[in-house]
Design a protein around this motif. Structure first.
Motif, PDB file in Angstrom:
ATOM      1  N   LEU A  19       4.321  -0.024  -7.567  1.00  0.00           N
ATOM      2  CA  LEU A  19       3.907   1.164  -7.127  1.00  0.00           C
ATOM      3  C   LEU A  19       3.445   2.258  -8.296  1.00  0.00           C
TER       4      LEU A  19
ATOM      5  N   LEU B 198      11.465   8.416  -0.878  1.00  0.00           N
ATOM      6  CA  LEU B 198      11.993   7.273  -1.506  1.00  0.00           C
ATOM      7  C   LEU B 198      13.523   7.351  -1.495  1.00  0.00           C
TER       8      LEU B 198
ATOM      9  N   LEU C 256       5.572   9.306  -4.382  1.00  0.00           N
ATOM     10  CA  LEU C 256       5.648   9.282  -2.844  1.00  0.00           C
ATOM     11  C   LEU C 256       5.545  10.509  -2.276  1.00  0.00           C
TER      12      LEU C 256
ATOM     13  N   LEU D  24       1.322   2.871   2.709  1.00  0.00           N
ATOM     14  CA  LEU D  24       2.450   3.707   2.676  1.00  0.00           C
ATOM     15  C   LEU D  24       2.206   5.084   3.733  1.00  0.00           C
TER      16      LEU D  24
ATOM     17  N   ARG E 140       2.848  12.374  -1.238  1.00  0.00           N
ATOM     18  CA  ARG E 140       2.187  11.736  -0.053  1.00  0.00           C
ATOM     19  C   ARG E 140       3.036  11.873   1.255  1.00  0.00           C
TER      20      ARG E 140
ATOM     21  N   THR F 210       5.913  11.132   1.450  1.00  0.00           N
ATOM     22  CA  THR F 210       6.923   9.957   1.824  1.00  0.00           C
ATOM     23  C   THR F 210       7.947   9.860   1.113  1.00  0.00           C
TER      24      THR F 210
END
Lengths: 386, 479
Positions: free
Chosen positions: A381, A148, A141, A355, A144, A146
């Motif tokens: 995921l 967590l 993540l 996402l 990307r 993002t």
């Protein structure tokens, strides 16, 4: 005895039977207040020749009648009140949430007591795999853009074992029982997983003399505690968010009565009268912010159990978050605010593009639910993302 | 439909009673018959035909019996009727059992098994079969004239208050009431009182005790901690009494609401000082049926001690088997037959001279041990359970085994209800008599007020409990 009295009593009996019978078909005249909690009410019977012949239509009609009978809600509350007042317990039911009533009207969900005295059944390898998987998802993540954040919520029983009747602990000390989360905690640290350790934080707050972390009448962390948790989550999340979470505008604390989830266990008892000891429970009064425009608020994807609902509710009361989704128990998609179920299945989500819509993914689960590994979210995921 | 259901109390009963009292007196039997058929059809629509057809068969035979000339023909017709009724009972109640036994034997002999589709048991068949037999025998013996019409006969067989679980009404007890009976407010209110009392016993005492007993008997019996073994057995002993006696109270009460007076079925059986006396107080309609239609025809106690012992034993064996198609019931019947035979050998009068407390305690203990055989699936299970009653080293397991923890298994409500049920069961007859509580009608103004209050309380709390069972919510939706 007056000859009128038997006539009156006979008429009274007939009248009573007819009154309740008729009220069954007039739901608008139900008294006793709506019952709380979630239940699947029996559907109205579907009459068919086959159903009549095999008796299933009759059974369905009986079930329907029992759950719609006149004054139904009052009856239920009366039955519960008898148990609560005379015996200090909630009626034992075959299904539904089981509430344990402790002295001083401390209420506990039975499932948390069982979890607190049940040693972890996961093997060391399973726990190591779990930590490694969460770490992998975190990295994927991050790549990307993002963030967590795993938020582990504490169990009321683990935090306040002194308020649970000792007989429920089977001679065991919850503090001496290693739960899966307690075994996983060092592995998460070791793997470099960024997580919010609710049980550790709450234990520290309790040791420092902070009260009201759980309401006596609630099963979830209190709204008062949620406010402090959110402040700490902001600190953890904001350095990594393009659109940070604004501050929560706490204006005062309302000490009137427990509110919302702070009284959920009491509500699910469905009593006629309030508990004997309705404790003072501070409830944060929050002023919705209007400085940060809506488009600059973060969009967080929530994967959560019911402990996440208070966090989400508080963030929306503070106007601190954009409309978003909750993958509740990773079973269905709900839109927020409002928690409206959306069409479409989680299994149909195309994760890469989905996402990208979010600034961060917040996974909220109770420590006792850890063995369920976020209901398959991390596995999904880990498989879906490179 | 059962009496202790909300749909019966608040849908069937008001509609039925209103139609019943609205109808002119001559039409009330018709309303009662129609209501009874609706009541039965509601529960078991498939089997309503069996009730009616076997009834027509019985009625037709009784007409032939009246017209038959000569003892041999009458005997043949009676034999045909009794055999026919018993054959229907045997098919529906016992065929599965016998096929199971046969298949067991065939398996033992390494043979193939009989292919058999299990037969469902029609509600109340054990009771209405005995009533039909009672009618035929009464007509044969001339104890009662035959029913005036097939409708009267069907009303006797199908009358809903006693259709499902008795009391077993004998034809000569109600024949006159079917023809003509008095309806008045006092009798009606006496019925309401009795019905409410029975509802309270069934819902407030028997149901929670039954739930606790079910939880305990569902455990692994071989490791059952000793306190659970005792509590489970006691719960069952008081459950079966208040369940059955409560149902009988409701039946008697409903009968009174319709102007009928049914014979009592229970008379404080746990205050009995001997097992012999227990059987004079427990399920009295079955005991008297067995006495009059089986024990006495077998010779009763007129043919010497050995034959008397055999007769008793046989009657109880049959009685046990009547309760259910399983070896447990047969053993239970044999157990009681043996106890009664032993009491005869010792001398019932001698036993009755024992101090009351000892006699009652001893009888209650023996009867309760019998319930163990009745409740467990097999005799070995009963023996295992019996051994757990003295497994004192397992005492602490009730407080240390999280899967079987005392507060989870035995709620405070269970203990409170157990105490209440026990207290209610052991109140002696003189007390009831002294205060006039055994009378159909209240004897003083104070008692009338108390009866109204107590009946209202029973009705309210029982309905609350029934409604409460329909609402078991989760705190939040899960998904």
């Amino acid at each position: 005895m007056s000859r009128r009295l038997p006539v009156l009593l006979t008429c009274g009996f007939f009248g009573w039977l007819w009154l309740i019978g008729i009220l069954t078909f007039l739901p608008g005249l139900q008294i006793g207040g709506a019952l709380r909690g979630v239940i699947e009410k029996p559907a109205a019977p579907a009459w068919s020749l086959q159903g009549v012949l095999d008796g299933s239509s009759f059974r369905a009609a009986e079930n329907w009648f029992s759950s719609h009978v006149g004054l139904h809600n009052l009856w239920v509350r009366l039955d519960n009140q008898v148990s609560y007042t005379l015996l200090r317990e909630s009626p034992v039911r075959e299904t539904g949430t089981r509430v344990v009533v402790s002295p001083g009207d401390w209420l506990f969900e039975h499932v948390y007591i069982t979890a607190a005295i049940t040693p972890s059944k996961l093997s060391a390898d399973e726990l190591a795999d779990m930590a490694a998987r969460i770490q992998r998802v975190q990295t994927k993540l991050e790549r990307r853009g993002t963030r967590l954040l795993l938020v582990v919520a504490p169990s009321k029983v683990e935090l306040y074992p002194e308020h649970v009747p000792p007989a429920h602990f089977a001679g065991r000390d919850p503090a001496a029982i290693l739960t899966s989360y307690e075994r996983l905690r060092p592995l998460l640290h070791e793997a470099g997983v960024e997580f919010y350790d609710g049980p550790e934080r709450f234990a520290a707050w309790k040791a420092a003399g902070h009260g009201s972390l759980f309401a006596r009448t609630g099963t979830h962390w209190s709204y008062y505690a949620i406010y402090h948790v959110l402040e700490e989550l902001r600190e953890k999340l904001n350095p990594h968010l393009r659109r940070p979470l604004p501050g929560l505008g706490l204006t005062s604390l309302d000490y009137e009565q427990p509110q919302r989830t702070d009284t959920d266990l009491h509500r699910v008892l469905n009593l006629l009268l309030p508990p004997f000891h309705e404790p003072i429970q501070p409830f944060p009064v929050i002023q919705a912010q209007d400085e940060v425009p809506a488009e600059d608020l973060p969009r967080l994807l929530w994967v959560n159990d019911s402990f996440g609902l208070g966090l989400i509710d508080t963030l929306y009361r503070a106007n601190a978050m954009q409309p978003t989704h909750s993958l509740y128990y990773f079973q269905n998609i709900y839109s927020l605010p409002g928690l409206h179920r959306q069409d479409g299945a989680i299994t149909d989500i195309e994760w890469e593009s989905y996402l990208a819509e979010f600034d961060a993914v917040v996974v909220v689960l109770t420590e006792i639910a850890l063995e369920q590994q976020a209901w398959g979210f991390f596995e999904a995921l880990d498989t879906a993302l490179d | 439909m059962v009496f202790s259901s909300l749909i019966f109390i608040y849908a069937f009963l008001p509609v039925f009673l209103t139609l019943y009292y609205w109808a002119p007196p001559k039409a009330r039997n018709g309303v009662a018959l129609l209501g009874s058929l609706v009541f039965y059809t509601w529960g078991e629509p498939r089997f309503a035909g069996i009730l009616v057809l076997s009834g027509l068969f019985g009625y037709g035979l009784s007409r032939l019996l009246v017209r038959a000339r000569g003892q041999a023909a009458r005997r043949t017709l009676l034999g045909l009727g009794v055999t026919g009724h018993l054959a229907v009972l045997a098919y529906f109640k016992y065929s599965n059992f016998f096929v199971d036994q046969l298949n067991g034997a065939l398996a033992w002999l390494a043979q193939g098994s009989v292919v058999w589709t299990a037969v469902a048991l029609p509600l109340g068949i054990s009771f209405f079969t005995f009533q039909k037999i009672s009618y035929l025998v009464d007509v044969y013996r001339g104890t009662s004239p035959p029913a005036r019409s097939v409708f009267d006969y069907l009303l006797y067989v199908a009358l809903f208050p006693q259709l499902i679980a008795g009391p077993i009404i004998r034809y000569h007890d109600v024949a006159a009431q079917i023809a003509a009976r008095e309806h008045n407010h006092d009798r009606f209110l006496s019925g309401v009182w009795r019905f409410s009392l029975g509802l309270g016993r069934k819902v407030l005492l028997a149901n929670p005790l039954g739930a606790a007993a079910d939880r305990i008997f569902a455990q692994d019996l071989s490791t059952l901690p000793v306190p659970y073994a005792w509590i489970g057995l006691l719960c069952y002993a008081f459950q079966i009494y208040h369940d059955f006696a409560g149902y009988s109270d409701m039946a008697i009460g409903l009968g009174r609401m319709m102007g009928f007076e049914f014979a009592e079925n229970f008379n404080r059986p746990y205050t009995a000082r001997t097992v012999t006396e227990f059987w004079r107080r427990w399920h009295m309609s079955l005991s008297s049926f067995m006495r009059d239609y089986l024990y006495i025809p077998l010779g009763g106690n007129r043919a010497g001690p050995a034959r008397t012992g055999f007769n008793l034993w046989f009657v109880f064996l049959v009685s046990g088997f009547w309760h259910g198609a399983s070896w447990s019931f047969v053993f239970w019947g044999a157990y009681h037959g043996t106890l009664l035979t032993l009491e005869r050998l010792i001398g019932v009068a001698r036993l009755e001279r024992l101090p009351a407390f000892i006699g009652v305690a001893l009888t209650f203990s023996l009867v309760t041990l019998g319930w163990l055989i009745f409740r467990t699936e097999t005799l070995p299970d009963a023996l295992v359970y019996l051994s757990r009653l003295t497994a004192w080293d397992s005492w602490s397991a009730a407080w240390t085994n999280p899967a079987l923890l005392w507060p989870d298994v035995i709620s405070r409500r269970t203990l409170a209800v157990l105490a209440l049920a026990a207290g209610f069961s052991f109140i002696t007859e003189p007390w009831w008599r002294r205060h006039g509580w055994d009378e159909a009608l209240p004897v003083t103004r104070g008692q009338a007020a108390l009866r109204v209050g107590f009946a209202a309380l029973c009705l309210l709390l029982a309905c609350a409990s029934l409604a409460g069972q329909s609402y078991n919510p989760f705190i939040y939706f899960r998904f």
